[in-house]
Design an enzyme around this catalytic site. Structure first.
Site, PDB file in Angstrom:
ATOM      1  N   CYS A  52       0.881  -1.230  -0.092  1.00  0.00           N
ATOM      2  CA  CYS A  52       0.122   0.005   0.076  1.00  0.00           C
ATOM      3  C   CYS A  52       1.058   1.110   0.148  1.00  0.00           C
ATOM      4  O   CYS A  52       1.956   1.396   0.655  1.00  0.00           O
ATOM      5  CB  CYS A  52      -0.813  -0.092   1.176  1.00  0.00           C
ATOM      6  SG  CYS A  52      -1.941   1.533   1.425  1.00  0.00           S
ATOM      7  N   ASP A  59      -0.215  -6.058   0.202  1.00  0.00           N
ATOM      8  CA  ASP A  59      -1.185  -6.382  -0.331  1.00  0.00           C
ATOM      9  C   ASP A  59      -1.138  -7.574  -1.275  1.00  0.00           C
ATOM     10  O   ASP A  59      -0.088  -7.787  -1.790  1.00  0.00           O
ATOM     11  CB  ASP A  59      -1.611  -5.225  -1.539  1.00  0.00           C
ATOM     12  CG  ASP A  59      -2.021  -3.916  -0.711  1.00  0.00           C
ATOM     13  OD1 ASP A  59      -2.792  -4.082   0.301  1.00  0.00           O
ATOM     14  OD2 ASP A  59      -1.986  -2.672  -1.169  1.00  0.00           O
TER      15      ASP A  59
END
Length: 154
Positions: A52, A59
């Protein structure tokens, strides 16, 4: 059967350090073995990771890339290293997904390419990103990407 020309490759068969960013990563290509024949190539990365850009938290995505080659195929080791270069790269899901597709289009000039990026939930919301170059050529079998929509425990 004709052997694929690998003479220009710099990574295949070599010990190569993982690139630290997508910009640093070297994507390589080899000549398509059946130019003029339309067929679909599927590349699947079920354990793609990036960060992120705001929180630095990891992620995770399941990425499926389908393409119909023109004159070139992507060399798979270089693709693996390129995708791994996102591991410490901060970008939103949409940015990562489309950047991968655009870089492949630039390298390969395929007749058609699509990416399906199935991101695991962040903040309880899964984000799936889909992009393609346009309509695929007529008569080419392009299977469903086979990734079920995210479904929680319900």
């Amino acid at each position: 059967m004709e052997r694929t020309d690998t003479s220009g490759l710099t990574q295949l068969g070599q010990s190569v350090a993982a690139p630290t960013s997508p910009e640093e990563a070297v994507l390589e290509r080899v000549p398509a073995s059946h130019p003029g024949t339309d067929y679909t190539v599927r590349l699947t990365a079920p354990e793609f990771t990036s960060l992120c850009p705001l929180t630095g938290q990891p992620d995770f995505a399941h990425i499926v890339i389908d393409y119909i080659p023109g004159d070139w195929l992507v060399e798979s080791k270089s693709l693996k290293l390129y995708l791994a270069s996102f591991r410490n790269h901060g970008a939103f899901h949409e940015t990562c997904s489309v950047e991968i597709a655009l870089r492949l289009v630039e390298l390969l000039a395929p007749k058609w390419l699509r990416i399906g990026a199935y991101w695991y939930p962040r903040g309880g919301i899964p984000i799936d990103v889909f992009w393609q170059t346009g309509a695929p050529p007529e008569g080419v079998w392009i299977p469903d990407q086979g990734v079920a929509p995210y479904r929680g425990r319900g």
